[in-house]
Motif scaffolding. Sequence first.
Motif, PDB file in Angstrom:
ATOM      1  N   LEU A 130      -2.790   8.524 -12.447  1.00 34.40           N
ATOM      2  CA  LEU A 130      -4.021   7.793 -12.745  1.00 34.40           C
ATOM      3  C   LEU A 130      -5.030   8.106 -11.642  1.00 34.40           C
ATOM      4  O   LEU A 130      -4.721   7.952 -10.458  1.00 34.40           O
ATOM      5  CB  LEU A 130      -3.755   6.284 -12.796  1.00 34.40           C
ATOM      6  N   ALA A 131      -6.211   8.518 -12.015  1.00 31.77           N
ATOM      7  CA  ALA A 131      -7.197   8.970 -11.026  1.00 31.77           C
ATOM      8  C   ALA A 131      -8.011   7.813 -10.471  1.00 31.77           C
ATOM      9  O   ALA A 131      -8.422   6.909 -11.203  1.00 31.77           O
ATOM     10  CB  ALA A 131      -8.138   9.994 -11.663  1.00 31.77           C
ATOM     11  N   GLY A 132      -8.233   7.854  -9.149  1.00 34.04           N
ATOM     12  CA  GLY A 132      -9.247   7.003  -8.533  1.00 34.04           C
ATOM     13  C   GLY A 132      -8.773   5.742  -7.856  1.00 34.04           C
ATOM     14  O   GLY A 132      -9.557   5.083  -7.179  1.00 34.04           O
ATOM     15  N   ILE A 133      -7.499   5.358  -8.022  1.00 34.39           N
ATOM     16  CA  ILE A 133      -7.005   4.100  -7.460  1.00 34.39           C
ATOM     17  C   ILE A 133      -6.291   4.372  -6.150  1.00 34.39           C
ATOM     18  O   ILE A 133      -5.486   5.291  -6.043  1.00 34.39           O
ATOM     19  CB  ILE A 133      -6.043   3.407  -8.440  1.00 34.39           C
ATOM     20  N   GLY A 134      -6.573   3.550  -5.131  1.00 35.50           N
ATOM     21  CA  GLY A 134      -5.921   3.667  -3.838  1.00 35.50           C
ATOM     22  C   GLY A 134      -5.235   2.381  -3.439  1.00 35.50           C
ATOM     23  O   GLY A 134      -4.904   1.527  -4.281  1.00 35.50           O
ATOM     24  N   ASN A 135      -5.059   2.199  -2.150  1.00 32.96           N
ATOM     25  CA  ASN A 135      -4.290   1.068  -1.634  1.00 32.96           C
ATOM     26  C   ASN A 135      -4.915  -0.281  -1.980  1.00 32.96           C
ATOM     27  O   ASN A 135      -4.230  -1.208  -2.414  1.00 32.96           O
ATOM     28  CB  ASN A 135      -4.149   1.207  -0.108  1.00 32.96           C
ATOM     29  N   ALA A 136      -6.233  -0.403  -1.799  1.00 30.41           N
ATOM     30  CA  ALA A 136      -6.881  -1.699  -1.988  1.00 30.41           C
ATOM     31  C   ALA A 136      -6.867  -2.141  -3.449  1.00 30.41           C
ATOM     32  O   ALA A 136      -6.434  -3.250  -3.777  1.00 30.41           O
ATOM     33  CB  ALA A 136      -8.315  -1.642  -1.464  1.00 30.41           C
ATOM     34  N   TYR A 137      -7.352  -1.281  -4.339  1.00 29.88           N
ATOM     35  CA  TYR A 137      -7.439  -1.701  -5.742  1.00 29.88           C
ATOM     36  C   TYR A 137      -6.073  -1.799  -6.404  1.00 29.88           C
ATOM     37  O   TYR A 137      -5.885  -2.601  -7.324  1.00 29.88           O
ATOM     38  CB  TYR A 137      -8.384  -0.784  -6.520  1.00 29.88           C
ATOM     39  N   SER A 138      -5.083  -1.040  -5.927  1.00 30.16           N
ATOM     40  CA  SER A 138      -3.741  -1.230  -6.484  1.00 30.16           C
ATOM     41  C   SER A 138      -3.217  -2.606  -6.106  1.00 30.16           C
ATOM     42  O   SER A 138      -2.563  -3.277  -6.921  1.00 30.16           O
ATOM     43  CB  SER A 138      -2.789  -0.124  -6.016  1.00 30.16           C
ATOM     44  N   ASP A 139      -3.492  -3.085  -4.885  1.00 30.48           N
ATOM     45  CA  ASP A 139      -3.117  -4.449  -4.511  1.00 30.48           C
ATOM     46  C   ASP A 139      -3.791  -5.464  -5.435  1.00 30.48           C
ATOM     47  O   ASP A 139      -3.165  -6.421  -5.896  1.00 30.48           O
ATOM     48  CB  ASP A 139      -3.541  -4.739  -3.067  1.00 30.48           C
ATOM     49  N   GLU A 140      -5.077  -5.259  -5.686  1.00 34.72           N
ATOM     50  CA  GLU A 140      -5.820  -6.205  -6.530  1.00 34.72           C
ATOM     51  C   GLU A 140      -5.310  -6.201  -7.972  1.00 34.72           C
ATOM     52  O   GLU A 140      -5.193  -7.250  -8.615  1.00 34.72           O
ATOM     53  CB  GLU A 140      -7.308  -5.866  -6.490  1.00 34.72           C
ATOM     54  N   ILE A 141      -4.995  -5.029  -8.479  1.00 41.04           N
ATOM     55  CA  ILE A 141      -4.487  -4.902  -9.848  1.00 41.04           C
ATOM     56  C   ILE A 141      -3.138  -5.594  -9.980  1.00 41.04           C
ATOM     57  O   ILE A 141      -2.911  -6.380 -10.920  1.00 41.04           O
ATOM     58  CB  ILE A 141      -4.377  -3.412 -10.240  1.00 41.04           C
ATOM     59  N   LEU A 142      -2.232  -5.340  -9.054  1.00 41.56           N
ATOM     60  CA  LEU A 142      -0.898  -5.929  -9.125  1.00 41.56           C
ATOM     61  C   LEU A 142      -0.960  -7.441  -8.964  1.00 41.56           C
ATOM     62  O   LEU A 142      -0.200  -8.172  -9.619  1.00 41.56           O
ATOM     63  CB  LEU A 142      -0.008  -5.300  -8.047  1.00 41.56           C
ATOM     64  N   PHE A 143      -1.845  -7.930  -8.121  1.00 41.97           N
ATOM     65  CA  PHE A 143      -2.021  -9.369  -7.959  1.00 41.97           C
ATOM     66  C   PHE A 143      -2.534 -10.004  -9.253  1.00 41.97           C
ATOM     67  O   PHE A 143      -2.003 -11.021  -9.715  1.00 41.97           O
ATOM     68  CB  PHE A 143      -2.990  -9.648  -6.807  1.00 41.97           C
ATOM     69  N   ALA A 144      -3.553  -9.403  -9.851  1.00 44.55           N
ATOM     70  CA  ALA A 144      -4.097  -9.939 -11.101  1.00 44.55           C
ATOM     71  C   ALA A 144      -3.064  -9.925 -12.218  1.00 44.55           C
ATOM     72  O   ALA A 144      -3.041 -10.818 -13.074  1.00 44.55           O
ATOM     73  CB  ALA A 144      -5.333  -9.141 -11.507  1.00 44.55           C
ATOM     74  N   ALA A 145      -2.193  -8.899 -12.216  1.00 49.47           N
ATOM     75  CA  ALA A 145      -1.177  -8.768 -13.267  1.00 49.47           C
ATOM     76  C   ALA A 145       0.072  -9.585 -12.979  1.00 49.47           C
ATOM     77  O   ALA A 145       0.958  -9.684 -13.838  1.00 49.47           O
ATOM     78  CB  ALA A 145      -0.792  -7.296 -13.425  1.00 49.47           C
ATOM     79  N   LYS A 146       0.164 -10.155 -11.770  1.00 48.06           N
ATOM     80  CA  LYS A 146       1.364 -10.908 -11.341  1.00 48.06           C
ATOM     81  C   LYS A 146       2.616 -10.033 -11.405  1.00 48.06           C
ATOM     82  O   LYS A 146       3.655 -10.418 -11.944  1.00 48.06           O
ATOM     83  CB  LYS A 146       1.543 -12.180 -12.176  1.00 48.06           C
ATOM     84  N   VAL A 147       2.496  -8.827 -10.860  1.00 48.05           N
ATOM     85  CA  VAL A 147       3.584  -7.856 -10.873  1.00 48.05           C
ATOM     86  C   VAL A 147       3.941  -7.502  -9.431  1.00 48.05           C
ATOM     87  O   VAL A 147       3.055  -7.318  -8.590  1.00 48.05           O
ATOM     88  CB  VAL A 147       3.166  -6.586 -11.653  1.00 48.05           C
ATOM     89  N   SER A 148       5.235  -7.392  -9.147  1.00 47.05           N
ATOM     90  CA  SER A 148       5.685  -7.001  -7.817  1.00 47.05           C
ATOM     91  C   SER A 148       5.280  -5.561  -7.534  1.00 47.05           C
ATOM     92  O   SER A 148       5.508  -4.677  -8.367  1.00 47.05           O
ATOM     93  CB  SER A 148       7.205  -7.124  -7.699  1.00 47.05           C
ATOM     94  N   PRO A 149       4.745  -5.292  -6.358  1.00 43.73           N
ATOM     95  CA  PRO A 149       4.343  -3.914  -6.044  1.00 43.73           C
ATOM     96  C   PRO A 149       5.524  -2.973  -5.856  1.00 43.73           C
ATOM     97  O   PRO A 149       5.369  -1.759  -6.000  1.00 43.73           O
ATOM     98  CB  PRO A 149       3.555  -4.061  -4.745  1.00 43.73           C
ATOM     99  N   VAL A 150       6.693  -3.503  -5.550  1.00 45.44           N
ATOM    100  CA  VAL A 150       7.827  -2.630  -5.249  1.00 45.44           C
ATOM    101  C   VAL A 150       8.815  -2.506  -6.403  1.00 45.44           C
ATOM    102  O   VAL A 150       9.792  -1.761  -6.311  1.00 45.44           O
ATOM    103  CB  VAL A 150       8.572  -3.109  -3.975  1.00 45.44           C
ATOM    104  N   GLY A 151       8.566  -3.203  -7.511  1.00 40.80           N
ATOM    105  CA  GLY A 151       9.410  -3.034  -8.681  1.00 40.80           C
ATOM    106  C   GLY A 151       9.189  -1.668  -9.305  1.00 40.80           C
ATOM    107  O   GLY A 151       8.093  -1.100  -9.223  1.00 40.80           O
ATOM    108  N   HIS A 152      10.221  -1.121  -9.942  1.00 36.91           N
ATOM    109  CA  HIS A 152      10.083   0.175 -10.584  1.00 36.91           C
ATOM    110  C   HIS A 152       9.318   0.045 -11.892  1.00 36.91           C
ATOM    111  O   HIS A 152       9.502  -0.922 -12.641  1.00 36.91           O
ATOM    112  CB  HIS A 152      11.454   0.797 -10.840  1.00 36.91           C
ATOM    113  N   ALA A 153       8.481   1.020 -12.159  1.00 32.93           N
ATOM    114  CA  ALA A 153       7.714   1.002 -13.405  1.00 32.93           C
ATOM    115  C   ALA A 153       8.637   0.967 -14.613  1.00 32.93           C
ATOM    116  O   ALA A 153       8.319   0.338 -15.635  1.00 32.93           O
ATOM    117  CB  ALA A 153       6.801   2.222 -13.460  1.00 32.93           C
ATOM    118  N   ALA A 154       9.795   1.631 -14.505  1.00 36.69           N
ATOM    119  CA  ALA A 154      10.741   1.663 -15.629  1.00 36.69           C
ATOM    120  C   ALA A 154      11.294   0.289 -15.954  1.00 36.69           C
ATOM    121  O   ALA A 154      11.784   0.068 -17.066  1.00 36.69           O
ATOM    122  CB  ALA A 154      11.884   2.626 -15.313  1.00 36.69           C
ATOM    123  N   ALA A 155      11.224  -0.648 -15.003  1.00 38.85           N
ATOM    124  CA  ALA A 155      11.787  -1.983 -15.208  1.00 38.85           C
ATOM    125  C   ALA A 155      10.754  -2.996 -15.714  1.00 38.85           C
ATOM    126  O   ALA A 155      11.089  -4.167 -15.912  1.00 38.85           O
ATOM    127  CB  ALA A 155      12.400  -2.486 -13.911  1.00 38.85           C
TER     128      ALA A 155
END
Length: 279
Positions: A171-196
């Motif tokens: 996915l183009a354009g996302i870095g450390n800051a916005y990935s934190d914001e996205i995961l927080f808004a989605a209520k998803v753990s940052p370290v969980g595997h995408a497959a799970a």
Amino acid sequence: MPESPEVQALTEELAERLTGRALAAVDVVEFRSLKTRARPPEGLVGQRVTGAVRHGKHVDVAFDAAHLVVSLGRHGWARWGGAADAGDPQDDAPPTLVVLEFDDGSTLELTDAGDWVSLGCFVVDDPAEVPAVAKLGPDPADPSFSRAQFDAAVSGRRKQVKAVLQDQESLAGIGNAYSDEILFAAKVSPVGHAAALSGDEADRLFDATVGIIGDAMAAQRGVPIAELKAAKVASMRVHGRAGEPCPVCGDTIRDFSFASTTAQYCPTDQTHGELLPLK
């Protein structure tokens, strides 16, 4: 690190101010910033700017017969006429690596605030000649970005979700800051595997990816480039907020170690109370 909303605002300001202007002179202060040594930017002198567009976190300034593609890297940015970045004392302003002077007297300085040179300049006939641009995945800021593209990038990946969001080939354009914001808004753990990811989590993550990036694009549009860094920091709900109360549940926002940097999350909203390691 500049990410797509800030780079888009930068690109739009460059397009507005430079289109139609001819490059009058170039001063390369830091030779390591040049990635196409056989085609230095001095070869663009005399050519006019025909526009500017963004590719992920790269700026593409189009001239009459070539493109100047700038990879901003982790610490790269730009400023006009030697002005310090907003919030930075003049003495602490990031050092200038390349200076571009135009026929109207305006000057664009490409800067890098890091301990090592992360900004890179490429002079090419086609932006796709820049390897990182050629490999970019779909861009969530693109109006045509679809759920199918998102699923192809994320679903089934045996990789931490935060790492997938930041993988420019996914996915183009996302870095450390916005990935934190996205995961927080989605209520998803940052370290969980995408497959799970469950179906509901994937739904929330898609909505948050499009929503957070889209809202940031709208918020940053028109903000002067000298003020974009401060505007980005002020807009964050969790990134950079360690020790502050979560704006949703009131728990304390925490740091955790991720790759070679530090990121932030809410234990209550994202990890069921589990504290992630901080090295």
